[in-house]
Design an enzyme around this catalytic site. Structure first.
Site, PDB file in Angstrom:
ATOM      1  CB  SER A  30      39.679  40.701  -1.438  1.00  0.00           C
ATOM      2  OG  SER A  30      39.015  41.336  -0.169  1.00  0.00           O
TER       3      SER A  30
ATOM      4  NE  ARG B  60      -1.907  -2.301   3.576  1.00  0.00           N
ATOM      5  CZ  ARG B  60      -2.363  -3.267   4.099  1.00  0.00           C
ATOM      6  NH1 ARG B  60      -3.772  -2.444   4.705  1.00  0.00           N
ATOM      7  NH2 ARG B  60      -1.358  -3.409   4.912  1.00  0.00           N
TER       8      ARG B  60
ATOM      9  CG  ASN C  83      -0.542  -0.208   7.052  1.00  0.00           C
ATOM     10  OD1 ASN C  83       0.150  -1.392   7.557  1.00  0.00           O
ATOM     11  ND2 ASN C  83      -2.332  -0.499   7.529  1.00  0.00           N
TER      12      ASN C  83
ATOM     13  CG  ASN D 189      41.853  38.583   6.953  1.00  0.00           C
ATOM     14  OD1 ASN D 189      40.008  38.870   7.579  1.00  0.00           O
ATOM     15  ND2 ASN D 189      41.724  39.035   5.649  1.00  0.00           N
TER      16      ASN D 189
ATOM     17  CD  GLN E 159       8.099 -14.451   6.477  1.00  0.00           C
ATOM     18  OE1 GLN E 159       7.818 -12.913   6.650  1.00  0.00           O
ATOM     19  NE2 GLN E 159       6.521 -14.646   6.352  1.00  0.00           N
TER      20      GLN E 159
ATOM     21  NE  ARG F 211      48.254  43.860  -7.526  1.00  0.00           N
ATOM     22  CZ  ARG F 211      48.189  43.837  -6.187  1.00  0.00           C
ATOM     23  NH1 ARG F 211      47.330  43.369  -5.189  1.00  0.00           N
ATOM     24  NH2 ARG F 211      48.520  44.967  -5.665  1.00  0.00           N
TER      25      ARG F 211
HETATM   26  C1  UD1 Z   1      -1.906  -6.482  11.097  1.00  0.00           C
HETATM   27  C2  UD1 Z   1      -2.768  -7.328  11.671  1.00  0.00           C
HETATM   28  C3  UD1 Z   1      -3.961  -6.923  11.709  1.00  0.00           C
HETATM   29  C4  UD1 Z   1      -3.293  -6.073  13.100  1.00  0.00           C
HETATM   30  C5  UD1 Z   1      -1.977  -4.698  12.462  1.00  0.00           C
HETATM   31  C6  UD1 Z   1      -2.531  -3.768  12.877  1.00  0.00           C
HETATM   32  C7  UD1 Z   1      -2.131  -9.757  11.043  1.00  0.00           C
HETATM   33  C8  UD1 Z   1      -3.025 -11.213  10.052  1.00  0.00           C
HETATM   34  N1  UD1 Z   1      -3.398  -8.817  10.864  1.00  0.00           N
HETATM   35  O1  UD1 Z   1      -2.279  -6.254   9.473  1.00  0.00           O
HETATM   36  O2  UD1 Z   1      -4.864  -7.565  12.936  1.00  0.00           O
HETATM   37  O3  UD1 Z   1      -4.725  -4.467  13.149  1.00  0.00           O
HETATM   38  O4  UD1 Z   1      -1.459  -5.496  11.601  1.00  0.00           O
HETATM   39  O5  UD1 Z   1      -0.466  -3.342  12.156  1.00  0.00           O
HETATM   40  O6  UD1 Z   1      -1.086 -10.105  12.208  1.00  0.00           O
HETATM   41  N2  UD1 Z   1       4.785  -9.265   7.619  1.00  0.00           N
HETATM   42  C9  UD1 Z   1       6.181 -10.535   7.732  1.00  0.00           C
HETATM   43  N3  UD1 Z   1       6.129 -11.173   7.248  1.00  0.00           N
HETATM   44  C10 UD1 Z   1       4.682 -11.759   6.253  1.00  0.00           C
HETATM   45  C11 UD1 Z   1       3.733 -10.471   6.795  1.00  0.00           C
HETATM   46  C12 UD1 Z   1       4.302  -9.369   7.097  1.00  0.00           C
HETATM   47  O7  UD1 Z   1       7.400 -10.209   8.098  1.00  0.00           O
HETATM   48  O8  UD1 Z   1       4.787 -12.510   5.431  1.00  0.00           O
HETATM   49  C13 UD1 Z   1       4.889  -8.172   8.674  1.00  0.00           C
HETATM   50  C14 UD1 Z   1       5.609  -6.804   8.050  1.00  0.00           C
HETATM   51  O9  UD1 Z   1       6.758  -6.028   7.069  1.00  0.00           O
HETATM   52  C15 UD1 Z   1       4.720  -5.783   8.933  1.00  0.00           C
HETATM   53  C16 UD1 Z   1       4.080  -6.839   9.577  1.00  0.00           C
HETATM   54  O10 UD1 Z   1       4.163  -7.849   9.453  1.00  0.00           O
HETATM   55  O11 UD1 Z   1       5.866  -4.914   9.716  1.00  0.00           O
HETATM   56  C17 UD1 Z   1       2.516  -5.993   9.713  1.00  0.00           C
HETATM   57  O12 UD1 Z   1       1.955  -6.947   7.918  1.00  0.00           O
HETATM   58  P1  UD1 Z   1       0.823  -5.988   7.624  1.00  0.00           P
HETATM   59  O13 UD1 Z   1       0.875  -6.550   6.545  1.00  0.00           O
HETATM   60  O14 UD1 Z   1       0.984  -4.584   7.652  1.00  0.00           O
HETATM   61  O15 UD1 Z   1      -0.366  -6.307   8.381  1.00  0.00           O
HETATM   62  P2  UD1 Z   1      -1.431  -5.424   7.996  1.00  0.00           P
HETATM   63  O16 UD1 Z   1      -2.622  -6.251   7.059  1.00  0.00           O
HETATM   64  O17 UD1 Z   1      -1.395  -4.187   9.296  1.00  0.00           O
HETATM   65 CA    CA Z   2       0.554  -2.961   9.553  1.00  0.00          CA
END
Ligand code: UD1
Ligand code: CA
Length: 525
Positions: A427, A29, A249, A399, A91, A462
């Site tokens: 200067s 996003r 986000n 200076n 991951q 000069r």
């Molecule tokens: C998540 C929560 C939601 C909460 C929100 C708060 C879940 C399923 N949902 O949603 O309930 O309200 O945060 O901000 O957890 N990330 C990984 N690996 C992945 C996916 C995500 O490391 O496979 C990390 C992202 O980099 C991020 C964090 O986890 O830092 C949250 O992921 P994001 O996709 O932003 O989750 P939300 O949809 O915001």
């Molecule tokens: Ca988030």
């Protein structure tokens, strides 16, 4: 007496605390090439806020899950300057937040000790405060819960997971926005994405996760319903201010978080005794430090690891990055100062540009339209106007006259200019480097210095001046004459008039053409 939190933290079971920071996602996003967690908030990559909180609470038992631009995220953490190391795990496929936490299991196993409790943080929630996490940990302990989560109630809960509570008010489950029913979408209480869990329960529950949801992901949030199913206790703590639980986000949320953190930073420095004339337009990065009684005028930007001493004055429209200023330093309006060091009582500007490697020794002064790069200006020395000083070492009490230029670049290489103590540079002088000027030397104005000047020497470089008495009046007369006969009122061409003038007497002998040298014959038109 009640045990203080710190005392508690140093004893079990919090001694057995591990922390996981999830930072593997791209952050679609944001519509960015840069991983979301690397976007900066008040001059620091967003992920560092979560990593620092984790370090504060779990010291060396911190695992950061990286994936998208994992190398860069790792580098950002390593460069953050904190001494507590963190474990980093990759991951490779971002299959969801539950899957992310699972990746950290082996890291903790390798520690060779069992951790009883885990703190889990989203990498995109930079406004969280340490006190909130401490309260969350305390609640978890006091209620002997399997899972304790942090909740918030923002005006607009769109996009967040909703906290579904039963009739008894206890948390039943978390439903993601995309999976929520119409009724669930009406719930305003959201999941912040910050959890404390029981250790053995966590990894067992993660094994049971199923990607049965709108995104086909392994949701960490499903461990809440799993705990409830098993009859385990789930607790929840509401943040005081909804903003603290904001997840970043989108770029709009990024801007909102930036504003909040900047306000906090300004408030902090005012509490520490710094005057901010207009905090609303003062931008201070998270890693900046400022001494007492320093006054910062409106529209000032202090970036990176800038350190400013006491009793300094920083005027408007100035940007200072990664630089160190001593005490009583005055920076006038419209200056850019980067990677530079200014000692006590130095003065800069207005309109000065200090580029990387500029060093201003005690009580030295750099004035308007002066640019410095990799150059040191000695104690009490002055370069007050219109100069370029690059690759130069300048001693004490020097200076530097207006319009002095160090010609440091020959098209291939950079060369040094060394100027000794108490030198006077007239200067409009150019130093064609490499060149060394001895202590106490005087450089006459308008010099092009191409050779070293010994100490206490006057250097003049000069062309000698030529005076032609009466020349100007003769030119005027000729001009008047040609004005009558030629184009009336049109601008005079000095050259054409001059060519018609007799060679006048001069104060210096006019050089003659040596014998045998052919000159071009003047043609008459
Ligand atoms: C998540 C929560 C939601 C909460 C929100 C708060 C879940 C399923 N949902 O949603 O309930 O309200 O945060 O901000 O957890 N990330 C990984 N690996 C992945 C996916 C995500 O490391 O496979 C990390 C992202 O980099 C991020 C964090 O986890 O830092 C949250 O992921 P994001 O996709 O932003 O989750 P939300 O949809 O915001
Ligand atoms: Ca988030």
């Amino acid at each position: 007496m009640k045990q203080s939190l710190n005392e508690k933290m140093n004893k079990s079971p919090l001694a057995g605390l591990g922390a996981v920071v999830m930072a593997a996602g791209l952050g679609k996003r944001m519509k960015s090439k840069l991983a979301k967690v690397l976007h900066s908030v008040a001059g620091r990559p967003m992920v560092l806020y979560a990593v620092d909180l984790a370090r504060q609470l779990a010291s060396e038992h911190v695992a950061v899950v990286v994936g998208y631009q994992g190398k860069e995220v790792r580098t950002a953490i390593e460069a953050s300057g904190s001494h507590a190391p963190v474990m980093v795990v990759e991951q490779t496929q971002q299959l969801g937040t539950g899957h992310a936490v699972q990746q950290a299991r082996d890291l903790f196993k390798r520690l060779g000790k069992t951790l009883s409790t885990y703190l889990i943080l989203n990498g995109d929630t930079p406004l969280l405060q340490p006190a909130t996490l401490q309260a969350l940990l305390r609640l978890h302990q006091d209620e002997q819960a399997a899972v304790t989560l942090l909740t918030a109630t923002p005006d607009d809960p769109t996009g967040y997971g909703r906290v579904v509570r039963g009739r008894d008010g206890r948390v039943q489950k978390i439903v993601e926005d995309r999976d929520a029913t119409g009724a669930e979408k009406q719930i305003h209480e959201i999941n912040v994405g910050t959890y404390v869990t029981d250790g053995p329960f966590l990894f067992d529950a993660l094994d049971k996760l199923q990607p049965r949801n709108a995104q086909g992901e392994y949701y960490l949030t499903d461990i809440v319903a799993l705990a409830v199913e098993r009859g385990l206790r789930v607790s929840a703590l509401a943040v005081h201010e909804a903003a603290e639980g904001m997840g970043i986000n989108t770029r709009e949320q990024l801007a909102a978080a930036e504003q909040t953190i900047r306000r906090r930073i300004c408030a902090h420095w005012m509490q520490e005794g710094v005057t901010l004339r207009n905090p609303a337009t003062t931008s201070i990065d998270a890693d900046v430090a400022i001494g007492r009684d320093t006054v910062i005028h409106p529209d000032v930007t202090l970036e990176g690891r800038t350190i400013i001493g006491e009793d300094c004055i920083i005027r408007s429209q100035t940007r200072i990055s990664d630089s160190t200023l001593g005490h009583r330093v005055v920076v006038q309006d419209h200056c850019v100062i980067r990677d530079s060091r200014l000692e006590d009582d130095a003065a800069v500007g207005p309109f000065a540009h200090l580029r990387p490697g500029a060093v201003l020794r005690r009580a030295s002064k750099v004035g308007n339209f002066v640019e410095m790069k990799k150059a040191e200006l000695g104690e009490g020395s002055k370069a007050n106007h219109l100069s370029y000083l690059g690759d130069a070492t300048i001693g004490k009490g020097v200076n530097i006259g207006a319009g002095t230029i160090t010609c440091n670049y020959d098209g291939h290489k950079k060369h040094e200019t060394v100027i000794g103590d108490d030198v006077f540079v007239g200067s409009d002088t150019q130093f064609v480097a490499p060149v060394t000027i001895g202590k106490g030397a005087v450089i006459a104005a308008g010099a092009t210095i191409t050779a070293d000047v010994p100490p206490d020497t006057l250097a003049i470089a000069r062309a000698p001046q030529v005076n032609r008495p009466g020349w100007a009046s003769r030119r005027r007369a000729l001009a008047a004459e040609s004005g009558k006969s030629e184009v009336r009122g049109s601008r005079l061409e000095v050259g054409s008039v001059e060519s018609r003038m007799k060679q006048p007497r001069t104060s210096h002998p006019v050089p003659r053409t040596p014998k045998g040298v052919k000159t071009r014959k003047r043609t008459r038109g």
